[in-house]
Structures are given as structure tokens and as C-alpha cells.
Design a protein around this motif. Structure first.
Motif, PDB file in Angstrom:
ATOM      1  N   ASP A   8       0.499 -23.368  -3.565  1.00 56.56           N
ATOM      2  CA  ASP A   8      -0.394 -23.988  -2.593  1.00 56.56           C
ATOM      3  C   ASP A   8       0.192 -25.286  -2.042  1.00 56.56           C
ATOM      4  N   HIS A  25      -4.304 -24.761 -16.643  1.00 57.83           N
ATOM      5  CA  HIS A  25      -5.390 -25.211 -15.757  1.00 57.83           C
ATOM      6  C   HIS A  25      -6.565 -25.743 -16.573  1.00 57.83           C
ATOM      7  N   ASP A  32       1.419 -24.923  -7.347  1.00 57.19           N
ATOM      8  CA  ASP A  32       2.715 -25.168  -6.704  1.00 57.19           C
ATOM      9  C   ASP A  32       2.966 -24.248  -5.516  1.00 57.19           C
ATOM     10  N   GLY A  91       0.693 -17.859  -9.918  1.00 56.95           N
ATOM     11  CA  GLY A  91      -0.059 -17.212 -10.986  1.00 56.95           C
ATOM     12  C   GLY A  91      -0.985 -16.138 -10.449  1.00 56.95           C
TER      13      GLY A  91
HETATM   14  C1  LIG Z   1      -2.688 -17.894   3.925  1.00 62.78           C
HETATM   15  C2  LIG Z   1      -2.485 -17.204   2.612  1.00 62.78           C
HETATM   16  N1  LIG Z   1      -1.262 -16.768   2.275  1.00 62.78           N
HETATM   17  C3  LIG Z   1      -1.060 -16.159   1.097  1.00 62.78           C
HETATM   18  C4  LIG Z   1      -2.092 -15.957   0.232  1.00 62.78           C
HETATM   19  C5  LIG Z   1      -1.865 -15.230  -1.070  1.00 62.78           C
HETATM   20  N2  LIG Z   1      -1.868 -16.133  -2.222  1.00 62.78           N
HETATM   21  C6  LIG Z   1      -2.965 -16.291  -2.990  1.00 62.78           C
HETATM   22  S1  LIG Z   1      -2.721 -17.323  -4.284  1.00 62.78           S
HETATM   23  C7  LIG Z   1      -1.102 -17.556  -3.852  1.00 62.78           C
HETATM   24  C8  LIG Z   1      -0.184 -18.425  -4.650  1.00 62.78           C
HETATM   25  C9  LIG Z   1      -0.865 -19.225  -5.683  1.00 62.78           C
HETATM   26  O1  LIG Z   1       0.069 -19.857  -6.470  1.00 62.78           O
HETATM   27  P1  LIG Z   1      -0.111 -21.351  -6.983  1.00 62.78           P
HETATM   28  O2  LIG Z   1      -0.519 -22.228  -5.862  1.00 62.78           O
HETATM   29  O3  LIG Z   1       1.118 -21.715  -7.713  1.00 62.78           O
HETATM   30  O4  LIG Z   1      -1.372 -21.306  -7.959  1.00 62.78           O
HETATM   31  P2  LIG Z   1      -1.543 -20.612  -9.375  1.00 62.78           P
HETATM   32  O5  LIG Z   1      -2.225 -19.315  -9.090  1.00 62.78           O
HETATM   33  O6  LIG Z   1      -0.196 -20.460  -9.999  1.00 62.78           O
HETATM   34  O7  LIG Z   1      -2.417 -21.551 -10.124  1.00 62.78           O
HETATM   35  C10 LIG Z   1      -0.785 -16.828  -2.700  1.00 62.78           C
HETATM   36  C11 LIG Z   1       0.547 -16.824  -2.085  1.00 62.78           C
HETATM   37  C12 LIG Z   1      -3.376 -16.426   0.618  1.00 62.78           C
HETATM   38  N3  LIG Z   1      -4.439 -16.304  -0.173  1.00 62.78           N
HETATM   39  N4  LIG Z   1      -3.552 -17.042   1.808  1.00 62.78           N
END
Ligand SMILES: Cc1ncc(C[n+]2csc(CCOP(=O)(O)OP(=O)(O)O)c2C)c(N)n1
Ligand code: SF4
Ligand code: SF4
Ligand code: SF4
Lengths: 475, 86
Positions: A107, A35, A105, A137
Motif C-alpha cells: 500500500d 499486525h 508495504d 500479505g
Molecule cells: C487499486 C488496487 N490495486 C490492487 C489491489 C489488490 N491488492 C489488494 S491488497 C494488495 C497488497 C497488500 O499488501 P500490503 O500493503 O503489503 O499489506 P499486507 O496485506 O501485507 O498487510 C493488493 C495489491 C487493490 N485492492 N486495489
């Protein structure tokens, strides 16, 4: 002249004062997190292009949720996966801004898979940076749609099994099949060669938006040393050696040389055009000054709930109150709340009329309940504030409120309305009774509000008579 | 006083370094190393060995931290005190 000093881009805040913890100098990312590398490329491009004041970054949910700590640009933090929809709205309202959707990913490809495809397919004039680190992550390393087959995550402890979890989603390839996108590339935030390519891609994706050419998408393979349980150099090697096998780097679509730039006209409407657009004639909106009544203390700043059957004009009653309040320069709010069945079901609305700023449009403890059917009386009577007021249509409601700590005013509104011509205007009789009894609004402002709110003006003759009848009844 | 640099060099802000070693890994002429000292957050930080930097800038883009690395290329016009401050 070529840059001779490479330093922290000016797009970053000098000090990250928005960070709540004591450390205002360092990012919250783990050591070696991709990031940060992408942030730097974006920050540098924004500075070099001189567009800092025009940029609005859509902050996702994920490890990069705190983009607004770092970038001294406009921001909005949105619900998980919804960045492309919010970006769409902002770009359409502010076509001269540069709108950047930054997403992980989880998101973009999981919860927001639908949003991104449609924004891409509509060819929104936004720039999307998609950080593919093959994992969630932020939440502790769960499987993402981009997790490689066989890859171990906390939710695939024996490795991703394609028969159970399917195959990794190749978002760049998917989006490149659509007609509208202008530029789609996948890069890797790894060694010097790949960083140079990534830098070029980031700049190009932003430039396409600056030139009003359309939708640009850059997928960046990005290290998550923490989620992968690797040290940073090994994590980057793994991207180069393993991840790129599944997610090949390169340009998947580029029609930026062929597309015609769109011309966004900055349209500033004149007051006359605005009045016309919202359907009010010039006269009603002139700066007429309304004299307020002197209102008894207990009726001031009412929190009103209006409730009854759908079809009784409950929402209109509330709307006229709010509109009249606005004419008298009170702060007002009107919040409709429909039953699942619009007609025949129950309807209610929440109205605030206040000398002060209104903290919430919700009225859960009304000081005035205007109620036109029995189920609503039974439901809302207990919620009325002690010392408050209940006005109810006793030609329809065959019970009496039992509360002793509130003022209760029965008004046979439907009967009165029937007598003057139509049961349909019972809502206006109730309205008249309420303003007549409390004095909160003048008849003059209410009549003018009617003309603003009611589309079929020919009905207002009867509406005014009904309001007067209501006032008379309580006098 | 302003001077024109005859020789490239880099500066690493040790408090902004997280010791990820990506810069060390990527430097084509191998002039970066990890310090045996650590900063206030407990990270062994990267250091420039003091000579040999070509000013290629590769470490700047390899580093995920916004302000940990500054690269001064040959020909850069800087305040003289940059050379002495650390
Ligand atoms: C509506 C909703 N569902 C689930 C979550 C829980 N949640 C927070 S971050 C995340 C996944 C993030 O992964 P990514 O988009 O790959 O980003 P990274 O942290 O890897 O940069 C999830 C499922 C949430 N905050 N809101
Ligand atoms: S968990 Fe992964 S993506 Fe999140 S900050 Fe740490 S390294 Fe970066
Ligand atoms: S600028 Fe180039 S040569 Fe100098 S330290 Fe960084 S990577 Fe090494
Ligand atoms: S890349 Fe940056 S954070 Fe990592 S060791 Fe080098 S200077 Fe420190």
C-alpha cells in the motif's frame, strides 16, 4: 502508579460486532501476524493518552483493511495507497483530530509510493504507521517493493533478482532525507527488547501529532508467517537475523525537540462571513419562503438531462434549475459531465429536482431531455423514459425526434434569443420553455436563482427577458 | 471482595488464543506452555503452568491477539474471584 494489570486496551471494541462472520471475538489475522502486535501498541497508546474520541484511523487496502472492526475510533477506509492523501484532507479540515495513517508495504511503498513522499514532504501533521512485512500479505504473498533480494514470493518464485526487480525500498531512510518530517524511526515487532522500542516509538509518533509538531513516521518490521511459510517464532527470528541486515533499526530523523508547535486556530465563521466567503450578499440568502407551483403528476420529481454544445450555457441552465429547486426546498442534484473538448465539444449535465431523497445524482434515464444540438438529440433521445418529455431547439436541430411514446416540444430558442438581443441566451429561452410548460419551478425562484448563480449580474436583465420569452412561447 | 495480589500471574483466554507460541518463546522464566487440548477453533492454546510468573508483561506485548493474555502484576488490586475463575 505504574500499571499493575495489562489487559486488552479499551480502545478495542469489547465485541467486534462489525465483523460479518459469526466469530466476533477474534481478529481475522493469521496466528503470529505482526499486525496484531502493532494494533495492540497503538490501542494502548490511544487509551493511555485519552484521545480515543479524537482519533481517526485511515484504513488501507491490505490485510489491515478491517481496522475498523477492532478500533473503537473514527475510521475511513480508502483506496489502495491513498491513505496519506485522505489523512491530509481530514487533518486539514479537522486539525484537532489525531489522524493515523496505517499502511502495509504494498500500500505505502508500491501503489502509494508517490502519496506518502508528498505527504511527508509537505510535513502533514499526521502519524504514519508503516507495516513492512516484505510481501503482499492479503493477495497471497506476492513481491512487494520491500521484498529482500533473493527472497522467494509467488511472483518471484526463483527469488527476487535485483537486476530484474530492483532493490528493496528503504522507506524510513528515504523519508528521513526530506526536510519536513519531524520523526522517522524503524522498529521490529519481535522480541521483548524490540517490542519495548516499538512501543516507545508508537507513543512518540502519536505524541508528536498531539503536540502539533508535524509529520511522524514509524516503520515496523512485521512478521507474515503465512506469506513467508514459517512458524511465528521462526518468522520473528528471521526478522531479527535477516531482515534487519537490510532494514537496520533505529531513529533516522528526530527534530521533535527543535520544531515549534503549530497553533491550529479553531475558526468558526459567522453566517455573515460564510455568505461573504461564498460570494453571495446577505439579502439573497435570507429565509425567503418560496411558494411552489402545483405540478402535474407526470412532471413531478423530474430527472433532467440538459445537453448541447460546449459554450451554449448547458451547465448553467442545469445549475439555475437546481438552484431554483433548492430555493423551493426540493432535494436537488446537479452533475456536470464534460466532453473531452470543453468548447466546441458536447456538454451535458444531470439534474434532479425531487420531493424525496435523491439516491444518485446520475440521470441515465431522463424524464425530461432539454437538448440544444443534433448530436445530443441523436445520442440521448433513445434514453428518455417512456412518457417523458423532450424539449429541443428546432432553430438549430434540423431533424425531429422520432419517438412516439414521449412528448416532444420544439422551441426555436436560438432564434428567439437572437430576436431579443443575443443568441447567447438561447439556454435561458429553453429554461423558460421547460418551466413554463411543466410548471415545475416558479419564475420567481428561477429569477432569484439566476442572481445567485450568475457572477456577472448585469447579464441577468437579458437572461430574465429570455426566460420570459421561453415561457411565453409555450403558453 | 477486593484483594491486593501478593504474587503476579497471567490469565490466557483460551478461546482468544491462536496458539502462535510467541508468548511461550518470549517468557524469560519459561512458565508458559502449549496445551495438549485445543479450543473451539482447533488451536492448541497457550497455558500458564501455574507458578513462577514475575509479571514482567513481556508476553502481553508478544501476543498479537487483543484479549488473549491478561497480566496481573504483584500489587494489583483485583476482585478476589479473579483467582478462582478460569
Ligand atoms: C487499486 C488496487 N490495486 C490492487 C489491489 C489488490 N491488492 C489488494 S491488497 C494488495 C497488497 C497488500 O499488501 P500490503 O500493503 O503489503 O499489506 P499486507 O496485506 O501485507 O498487510 C493488493 C495489491 C487493490 N485492492 N486495489
Ligand atoms: S497473510 Fe500475513 S500479513 Fe496477512 S494476516 Fe496473515 S500473517 Fe498477517
Ligand atoms: S508476565 Fe512475564 S513472567 Fe509472566 S508469563 Fe508473561 S512473560 Fe512470563
Ligand atoms: S501469543 Fe497469544 S495467541 Fe500466541 S500462543 Fe500466546 S496467548 Fe496464544
Amino acid at each position: 502508579m505504574a500499571t499493575t494489570i495489562l489487559k486488552k486496551p479499551g480502545t478495542f471494541y469489547e465485541v467486534f460486532t462489525r465483523k460479518p462472520d459469526a466469530d466476533k471475538i477474534n481478529t481475522h489475522y493469521c496466528p503470529g501476524c505482526g499486525h496484531g502486535k502493532l494494533h495492540k501498541l497503538i490501542a494502548e497508546a490511544i487509551e493511555d493518552f485519552g484521545i480515543q474520541d479524537r482519533v481517526i484511523i485511515i484504513n488501507p487496502v491490505g490485510c489491515s483493511v478491517f481496522l475498523y472492526y477492532y478500533f473503537d475510533t473514527g475510521h475511513i477506509q480508502v483506496a489502495h495507497g491513498r491513505a496519506p492523501a485522505v489523512a491530509t484532507g481530514i487533518k486539514r479540515v479537522h486539525p484537532h483530530s489525531i489522524v493515523i495513517s496505517y499502511q502495509g508495504d504494498g500500500d505505502l511503498a508500491a501503489i502509494g509510493g508517490n502519496e506518502i513522499l508528498h505527504a511527508a514532504n509537505r510535513g502533514e501533521h499526521i502519524t504514519v504507521f508503516f507495516v513492512n512485512n516484505a510481501i503482499y500479505g492479503m493477495t497471497g504473498g506476492q513481491m512487494a517493493p520491500t521484498t529482500l533480494p533473493g527472497m522467494k514470493t509467488t511472483t518471484t518464485p526463483r527469488g527476487r533478482d535485483i537486476r530484474n526487480e530492483g532493490y528493496p525500498l528503504k522507506m524510513a531512510e528515504l523519508i528521513a532525507t526530506l526536510d519536513a518530517p519531524v520523526y522517522v524511526e524503524r522498529v521490529a515487532l519481535t522480541d521483548a527488547k524490540n517490542m519495548a522500542r516499538a512501543r516507545k516509538a508508537v507513543r512518540k509518533a502519536i505524541q508528536i501529532q498531539m503536540e502539533n509538531k508535524g509529520f511522524a513516521f514509524v516503520e515496523a518490521l512485521s512478521a507474515c508467517p503465512t506469506g513467508w511459510g514459517m512458524n511465528p517464532p521462526d518468522a520473528e527470528k528471521w526478522i531479527n537475523e535477516v531482515m534487519t541486515k537490510y532494514f537496520p533499526l533505529g531513529v533516522f530523523k528526530d527534530i521533535s525537540d527543535k520544531v515549534e508547535p503549530v497553533k491550529f486556530e479553531k475558526k468558526v465563521l459567522s453566517p455573515e462571513e460564510i455568505k461573504k466567503a461564498i460570494g453571495v450578499d446577505g439579502e439573497t440568502l435570507t429565509m425567503k419562503k418560496y411558494q411552489r407551483n402545483i405540478v402535474a403528476e407526470k412532471y413531478k420529481n423530474p430527472k433532467i438531462k440538459v445537453a448541447g454544445f460546449g459554450g451554449q450555457g448547458i451547465l448553467l441552465l442545469g445549475l439555475v434549475l437546481a438552484q431554483a429547486g433548492m430555493l423551493e426546498e426540493y432535494n436537488v442534484s446537479w452533475l456536470p459531465s464534460y466532453g473531452p473538448e470543453m468548447r466546441g465539444g458536447t456538454a451535458n449535465c444531470h439534474v434532479n429536482i425531487s420531493e424525496f431523497e435523491i439516491a444518485s445524482p446520475l440521470v441515465s434515464i431522463p424524464t425530461a431531455l432539454i437538448v440544444m444540438n443534433r448530436p445530443s438529440l441523436e445520442k440521448f433521445e433513445p434514453t428518455v423514459k417512456s412518457g417523458g418529455l423532450i424539449i429541443y431547439d428546432n432553430s438549430l436541430i434540423d431533424i425531429e425526434p422520432s419517438r412516439k411514446d414521449v412528448e416532444v416540444i420544439p422551441v426555436p430558442a436560438t432564434k428567439i434569443a437572437d430576436d431579443i438581443g443575443s443568441t447567447k441566451v438561447a439556454n435561458m429561452v429553453m429554461l423558460g420553455a421547460y418551466i413554463g410548460y411543466t410548471g415545475i419551478l416558479t419564475k420567481e425562484s428561477v429569477f432569484d436563482a439566476l442572481d445567485i448563480v450568475v457572477k456577472r449580474k448585469e447579464l441577468n436583465e437579458l437572461n430574465r427577458r429570455a426566460i420570459e420569452a421561453g415561457i411565453e412561447y409555450v403558453m | 471482595m477486593q484483594i491486593t495480589l501478593q504474587k503476579a500471574f497471567i490469565k490466557i483466554n483460551k478461546e482468544q488464543c491462536k496458539g502462535c507460541t510467541l508468548c511461550i518463546e518470549t517468557c524469560p522464566v519459561d512458565v508458559l506452555k502449549i496445551s495438549d487440548k485445543f479450543n473451539s477453533r482447533g488451536y492448541h492454546y497457550a497455558e500458564y503452568v501455574g507458578d513462577g510468573c514475575t509479571g514482567c508483561g513481556v508476553c502481553f506485548y508478544a501476543c498479537p491477539e487483543p484479549g488473549a493474555i491478561t497480566v496481573y502484576k504483584r500489587g494489583a488490586v483485583v476482585d478476589e474471584e479473579i483467582l478462582t475463575l478460569n
